[in-house]
Enzyme design. Structure first.
Site, short mmCIF file in Angstrom:
data_model
loop_
_atom_site.label_atom_id
_atom_site.label_comp_id
_atom_site.label_asym_id
_atom_site.label_seq_id
_atom_site.Cartn_x
_atom_site.Cartn_y
_atom_site.Cartn_z
N GLU A 21 0.83 -1.20 0.00
CA GLU A 21 0.00 0.00 0.00
C GLU A 21 0.88 1.26 0.00
O GLU A 21 2.05 1.22 0.35
CB GLU A 21 -0.92 0.02 1.22
CG GLU A 21 -0.18 0.08 2.54
CD GLU A 21 -1.03 0.64 3.68
OE1 GLU A 21 -1.51 1.77 3.53
OE2 GLU A 21 -1.20 -0.06 4.68
N LYS A 82 -5.80 10.46 0.48
CA LYS A 82 -6.01 9.07 0.90
C LYS A 82 -7.18 8.50 0.10
O LYS A 82 -8.30 9.01 0.16
CB LYS A 82 -6.31 9.06 2.40
CG LYS A 82 -6.26 7.71 3.07
CD LYS A 82 -6.42 7.91 4.57
CE LYS A 82 -6.43 6.60 5.32
NZ LYS A 82 -6.60 6.81 6.78
N ASP A 134 -18.79 3.51 12.75
CA ASP A 134 -17.50 3.71 12.08
C ASP A 134 -16.77 2.39 11.95
O ASP A 134 -16.28 1.82 12.93
CB ASP A 134 -16.66 4.71 12.88
CG ASP A 134 -15.46 5.22 12.10
OD1 ASP A 134 -15.19 4.68 11.02
OD2 ASP A 134 -14.79 6.16 12.58
N SER A 136 -14.01 0.34 9.14
CA SER A 136 -13.16 0.49 7.96
C SER A 136 -13.69 -0.32 6.77
O SER A 136 -14.18 -1.44 6.93
CB SER A 136 -11.74 0.02 8.29
OG SER A 136 -10.94 -0.01 7.12
N LYS A 155 -4.99 -2.32 13.79
CA LYS A 155 -4.41 -1.25 14.59
C LYS A 155 -4.99 -1.28 15.99
O LYS A 155 -6.19 -1.40 16.19
CB LYS A 155 -4.64 0.09 13.91
CG LYS A 155 -3.90 0.20 12.57
CD LYS A 155 -4.16 1.52 11.88
CE LYS A 155 -3.36 1.63 10.60
NZ LYS A 155 -3.81 0.71 9.54
#
Length: 299
Positions: A21, A82, A134, A136, A155
């Site tokens: 990435e 991003k 929320d 990802s 994370k």
């Protein structure tokens, strides 16, 4: 898409390729060290016998494999945005310079025919998701993308238990690399178990082949590789910094896709660079392991 000639040749000859990435380059590492570290991550893939394919968007065009000038541009352009999967079409239409997230990198890697992908930590379910919803896009993208994501768990700023539950619901398999404990990004373990354990790259390659034989290769797979013991962050320091970072983000009203870079930057400042050192170490290790797995898979 524009595929770098080295990557294109490797794919045509069925040689190992590892996708990387670019968000970590533009948003996860401080300038000017980010360019040097990006090259070191690519070198780790090469050292394991595979071809690195860092993925990004330059002037609206998705690039599968970046030459040195393109890598430098992603690393140095302050306007680099991003880009997740939902942003790819808009980024292309507007001709922007974009750094691809885990989700966008996995999507583009799969379109190019790359099976193995290395990153630091996955995104996941945020701690206040019951109120904010929320979560990802990494998770839903992996649920329909045929890639192996080599990572150090998710994370540690996230809700790890909820993320693991979502991965199960989405049919994304999770395999620990030489561990039965799910890694905690900066920490070797998050306190949660992993049911399946792979002892070596050949075992992981066998899983990828079995996915194809069973007709489940359209689901992604997570290979959770814990940070080396010598590189992990002190747990007490980690927990104190996380509590402080979450409080600071709440007070500043930081939400959505901005919270991860905010907290990573907070960790970097409050740990006086120790979190950054750990982050770089785990990404290098994951890139090396991904190269070994890709080589075993192609063999």
């Amino acid at each position: 898409m524009l595929i770098h000639p080295e990557v294109s040749a490797a794919l045509a000859e069925r040689r190992p390729v590892v996708a990387l990435e670019s968000t970590i380059i533009s948003h996860g590492l401080p300038r000017p060290d980010n360019l040097r570290i990006a090259r070191e991550i690519e070198d780790a893939v090469r050292g394991a016998g595979a071809v690195p394919a860092t993925i990004g968007v330059l002037d609206g065009q998705p690039r599968i494999g970046l030459d040195d000038a393109a890598l430098a541009r992603v690393a140095s352009d302050p306007a680099a945005t991003k880009v997740s999967v939902r942003d790819l079409a808009v980024a292309a239409a507007y001709g922007v310079v974009g750094a691809t997230t885990v989700a966008a990198t996995a999507h583009l890697a799969a379109r190019a025919g790359i099976r193995v992908f290395a990153t630091g930590g996955l995104g996941g379910v945020h701690r206040d998701a019951r109120e904010t919803w929320d979560e990802s896009a990494d998770l839903t993208t992996l649920s329909r993308t045929p890639v192996l994501a080599v990572c150090s768990g998710v994370k540690s700023i996230l809700d790890v238990q909820a993320t693991l539950e979502r991965l199960e619901t989405l049919n994304v398999g999770v395999v620990g690399y030489r561990t039965d404990r799910f890694p905690g990004f900066y920490l070797r373990e998050s306190g949660h178990p992993v049911h399946w354990v792979a002892p070596d790259p050949q075992y992981v390659a066998a899983i990828l082949r079995a996915q194809e034989a069973m007709g489940t290769a359209f689901y992604g797979l997570v290979l959770a590789n814990p940070i080396d013991a010598a590189d992990e962050l002190d747990r007490d320091l980690h927990d104190r910094t996380l509590a402080g970072g979450l409080a600071a983000a709440h007070q500043a009203g930081v939400r959505g896709k901005d919270i991860t870079p905010f907290l990573l930057d907070f960790f970097h400042r409050e740990t006086h660079g120790a979190s950054l050192t750990a982050n770089v170490a785990l990404v290098r290790a994951n890139a090396r392991l991904a190269g070994e797995v890709a080589a075993a898979y192609c063999a």
